[in-house]
Design a protein around this motif. Sequence first.
Motif, PDB file in Angstrom:
ATOM      1  N   VAL A 157       1.195 -15.361  -0.804  1.00  0.00           N
ATOM      2  CA  VAL A 157       0.446 -16.236  -1.717  1.00  0.00           C
ATOM      3  C   VAL A 157       1.399 -17.147  -2.482  1.00  0.00           C
ATOM      4  CG1 VAL A 157      -1.060 -16.298  -3.745  1.00  0.00           C
ATOM      5  CG2 VAL A 157      -1.505 -14.675  -1.901  1.00  0.00           C
ATOM      6  N   GLY A 158       2.563 -16.615  -2.813  1.00  0.00           N
ATOM      7  CA  GLY A 158       3.562 -17.436  -3.478  1.00  0.00           C
ATOM      8  C   GLY A 158       3.533 -17.366  -4.994  1.00  0.00           C
ATOM      9  N   THR A 159       2.722 -16.471  -5.558  1.00  0.00           N
ATOM     10  CA  THR A 159       2.681 -16.317  -7.008  1.00  0.00           C
ATOM     11  C   THR A 159       3.407 -15.036  -7.413  1.00  0.00           C
ATOM     12  OG1 THR A 159       0.607 -15.070  -6.995  1.00  0.00           O
ATOM     13  CG2 THR A 159       0.449 -17.479  -7.108  1.00  0.00           C
ATOM     14  N   LYS A 160       3.896 -15.041  -8.639  1.00  0.00           N
ATOM     15  CA  LYS A 160       4.585 -13.854  -9.149  1.00  0.00           C
ATOM     16  C   LYS A 160       3.605 -12.692  -9.289  1.00  0.00           C
ATOM     17  CE  LYS A 160       5.861 -16.272 -12.690  1.00  0.00           C
ATOM     18  NZ  LYS A 160       5.451 -17.609 -12.197  1.00  0.00           N
ATOM     19  N   ALA A 161       2.382 -12.986  -9.726  1.00  0.00           N
ATOM     20  CA  ALA A 161       1.391 -11.940  -9.951  1.00  0.00           C
ATOM     21  C   ALA A 161       1.056 -11.200  -8.667  1.00  0.00           C
ATOM     22  CB  ALA A 161       0.124 -12.545 -10.550  1.00  0.00           C
ATOM     23  N   ALA A 162       0.927 -11.923  -7.560  1.00  0.00           N
ATOM     24  CA  ALA A 162       0.558 -11.287  -6.298  1.00  0.00           C
ATOM     25  C   ALA A 162       1.679 -10.386  -5.799  1.00  0.00           C
ATOM     26  CB  ALA A 162       0.219 -12.348  -5.255  1.00  0.00           C
ATOM     27  N   ALA A 163       2.918 -10.869  -5.848  1.00  0.00           N
ATOM     28  CA  ALA A 163       4.050 -10.084  -5.349  1.00  0.00           C
ATOM     29  C   ALA A 163       4.298  -8.857  -6.218  1.00  0.00           C
ATOM     30  CB  ALA A 163       5.297 -10.958  -5.285  1.00  0.00           C
ATOM     31  N   VAL A 164       4.382  -9.058  -7.528  1.00  0.00           N
ATOM     32  CA  VAL A 164       4.638  -7.935  -8.437  1.00  0.00           C
ATOM     33  C   VAL A 164       3.444  -6.985  -8.445  1.00  0.00           C
ATOM     34  CG1 VAL A 164       5.094  -7.286 -10.830  1.00  0.00           C
ATOM     35  CG2 VAL A 164       6.206  -9.299  -9.851  1.00  0.00           C
ATOM     36  N   GLY A 165       2.231  -7.557  -8.431  1.00  0.00           N
ATOM     37  CA  GLY A 165       1.036  -6.723  -8.435  1.00  0.00           C
ATOM     38  C   GLY A 165       0.936  -5.850  -7.210  1.00  0.00           C
ATOM     39  N   ALA A 166       1.294  -6.385  -6.036  1.00  0.00           N
ATOM     40  CA  ALA A 166       1.254  -5.597  -4.808  1.00  0.00           C
ATOM     41  C   ALA A 166       2.229  -4.426  -4.880  1.00  0.00           C
ATOM     42  CB  ALA A 166       1.580  -6.482  -3.609  1.00  0.00           C
ATOM     43  N   CYS A 167       3.421  -4.677  -5.384  1.00  0.00           N
ATOM     44  CA  CYS A 167       4.402  -3.592  -5.540  1.00  0.00           C
ATOM     45  C   CYS A 167       3.923  -2.570  -6.570  1.00  0.00           C
ATOM     46  CB  CYS A 167       5.757  -4.166  -5.954  1.00  0.00           C
ATOM     47  SG  CYS A 167       6.554  -5.184  -4.683  1.00  0.00           S
ATOM     48  N   ALA A 168       3.291  -3.059  -7.645  1.00  0.00           N
ATOM     49  CA  ALA A 168       2.791  -2.152  -8.682  1.00  0.00           C
ATOM     50  C   ALA A 168       1.691  -1.248  -8.134  1.00  0.00           C
ATOM     51  CB  ALA A 168       2.275  -2.952  -9.872  1.00  0.00           C
ATOM     52  N   VAL A 169       0.812  -1.787  -7.300  1.00  0.00           N
ATOM     53  CA  VAL A 169      -0.259  -0.977  -6.717  1.00  0.00           C
ATOM     54  C   VAL A 169       0.326   0.084  -5.791  1.00  0.00           C
ATOM     55  CG1 VAL A 169      -2.244  -1.027  -5.158  1.00  0.00           C
ATOM     56  CG2 VAL A 169      -2.030  -2.745  -6.943  1.00  0.00           C
ATOM     57  N   PHE A 170       1.368  -0.280  -5.054  1.00  0.00           N
ATOM     58  CA  PHE A 170       2.023   0.717  -4.204  1.00  0.00           C
ATOM     59  C   PHE A 170       2.617   1.845  -5.047  1.00  0.00           C
ATOM     60  CE2 PHE A 170       6.109   2.207  -2.462  1.00  0.00           C
ATOM     61  CZ  PHE A 170       5.620   2.932  -1.385  1.00  0.00           C
ATOM     62  N   VAL A 171       3.263   1.503  -6.153  1.00  0.00           N
ATOM     63  CA  VAL A 171       3.833   2.514  -7.047  1.00  0.00           C
ATOM     64  C   VAL A 171       2.721   3.407  -7.601  1.00  0.00           C
ATOM     65  CG1 VAL A 171       5.049   2.874  -9.226  1.00  0.00           C
ATOM     66  CG2 VAL A 171       5.849   1.121  -7.629  1.00  0.00           C
ATOM     67  N   VAL A 172       1.594   2.793  -7.972  1.00  0.00           N
ATOM     68  CA  VAL A 172       0.448   3.565  -8.468  1.00  0.00           C
ATOM     69  C   VAL A 172      -0.018   4.558  -7.409  1.00  0.00           C
ATOM     70  CG1 VAL A 172      -2.017   3.357  -8.999  1.00  0.00           C
ATOM     71  CG2 VAL A 172      -0.356   1.906 -10.169  1.00  0.00           C
ATOM     72  N   TYR A 173      -0.088   4.095  -6.168  1.00  0.00           N
ATOM     73  CA  TYR A 173      -0.491   4.994  -5.075  1.00  0.00           C
ATOM     74  C   TYR A 173       0.474   6.178  -4.964  1.00  0.00           C
ATOM     75  CZ  TYR A 173      -0.305   6.773  -0.315  1.00  0.00           C
ATOM     76  OH  TYR A 173      -0.239   7.601   0.773  1.00  0.00           O
ATOM     77  N   CYS A 174       1.771   5.914  -5.045  1.00  0.00           N
ATOM     78  CA  CYS A 174       2.765   6.981  -4.936  1.00  0.00           C
ATOM     79  C   CYS A 174       2.578   8.027  -6.030  1.00  0.00           C
ATOM     80  CB  CYS A 174       4.178   6.396  -4.997  1.00  0.00           C
ATOM     81  SG  CYS A 174       4.659   5.446  -3.542  1.00  0.00           S
ATOM     82  N   TYR A 175       2.384   7.566  -7.275  1.00  0.00           N
ATOM     83  CA  TYR A 175       2.250   8.504  -8.384  1.00  0.00           C
ATOM     84  C   TYR A 175       0.898   9.205  -8.379  1.00  0.00           C
ATOM     85  CZ  TYR A 175       6.647   7.204 -10.537  1.00  0.00           C
ATOM     86  OH  TYR A 175       7.982   7.032 -10.784  1.00  0.00           O
ATOM     87  N   ALA A 176      -0.102   8.592  -7.747  1.00  0.00           N
ATOM     88  CA  ALA A 176      -1.394   9.260  -7.636  1.00  0.00           C
ATOM     89  C   ALA A 176      -1.365  10.350  -6.581  1.00  0.00           C
ATOM     90  CB  ALA A 176      -2.482   8.237  -7.293  1.00  0.00           C
ATOM     91  N   ARG A 177      -0.547  10.182  -5.559  1.00  0.00           N
ATOM     92  CA  ARG A 177      -0.544  11.112  -4.426  1.00  0.00           C
ATOM     93  C   ARG A 177       0.515  12.209  -4.552  1.00  0.00           C
ATOM     94  NH1 ARG A 177      -2.044   9.557   1.591  1.00  0.00           N
ATOM     95  NH2 ARG A 177      -2.231  11.686   2.382  1.00  0.00           N
ATOM     96  N   HIS A 178       1.651  11.884  -5.154  1.00  0.00           N
ATOM     97  CA  HIS A 178       2.768  12.820  -5.150  1.00  0.00           C
ATOM     98  C   HIS A 178       3.142  13.214  -6.582  1.00  0.00           C
ATOM     99  CE1 HIS A 178       3.280  11.856  -0.895  1.00  0.00           C
ATOM    100  NE2 HIS A 178       3.272  10.578  -1.218  1.00  0.00           N
TER     101      HIS A 178
END
Length: 355
Positions: A157-178
């Motif tokens: 997408v080329g925006t900071k929000a999309a890139a950082v947000g995608a990484c943040a959601v992945f981190v959320v998934y990790c902490y929710a699962r492990h």
Amino acid sequence: MLLNGRLRASNWRVALLAVIGIGAAGVNLALGGMSGEEFAAQTVFILKVFSFFVYLAALSRLNGRQLAFLERFVVAALFVYAAAIIAGALFSIEAFRSYQDDTQIRSGYKGIVYAQNEASALMVAGLAYVYSRVLRFGWRPLEGVLVFCVFCASLLVGTKAAAVGACAVFVVYCYARHSVMGATVRAGIAIALIAGVAVTAYLTLPSIADAVDLSIRYFLYQYDNMRSENGLLSIVLSGRDLKFEQIAGEIARLDYLPLLTGGFPVVRYLVEIDVPDLALCLGVPVFVFYLRALKRGFVVARSGRVARFGTLFFVVLLLIACTAGHALNSAVVSPFLAVLATIVQRGEEPRTQGE
């Protein structure tokens, strides 16, 4: 849905909040503070903000089989949105660019969504939904392809929000699962790998290097010419802090009354940060009740992976709303947020043991 008497009292209270917001705008219209066109636009703005609760109320009436059937269309829609962004990048489709300008000052592709900021919020919400599927069903081929496509689209997408947000959601998934330690290790390794792939692509692929250099030059130019003492903050917020300063001056001229009553014509000049825009539109008291209602959609008093994921994602959603915007007032994003909230509230735990 309200009139058929089958919804909870909380739905009536949420509907009342929307009516109060529209009523405050109507009072401002009567006092000459906004035009009829601005009042109509503000009404639409408020309805988009509260559309999340309409979807959530409707989805809450579906049984498990009906919701599972509906999720097929959610998955298909995400594929279409993400594929349009990826296709735009692969084939340099002009209509799909995030920044359509004669000089192409920044790189990025928004696909078929009208605005790149809205596309950013959509990809973050869509990725969160996909990870909720992984938590429930495990890493099946469908979920793996979905994660890959939506994550790649978020970066394109080329925006900071999309890139950082995608990484943040992945981190959320990790902490929710492990566990905390396991999630920290996994998230650190994964982000390091992503960064390594990105650097490798930048160094070896000329097209990617040109796109990245274009955006870097843009941000350096903005930093050198930013009319603000907080140049770095303005870069991070894409100049939204400057917009806020201008509107703050107008609010001060009105003795800060709109913060209490709402009805300020935000559609005239949006800050493009959800929190101040909604606080001025609805008034701080109504906005606080709105946030409480929104929180109930994602934060539930129950343990489990899906419940933890909902709570942590709500934090990410608020961070986006406090910095980038277009997450709470988008009619495109609201249905995906509502589907995710419905899944969190039902508390469906893993149906398979696959990792």
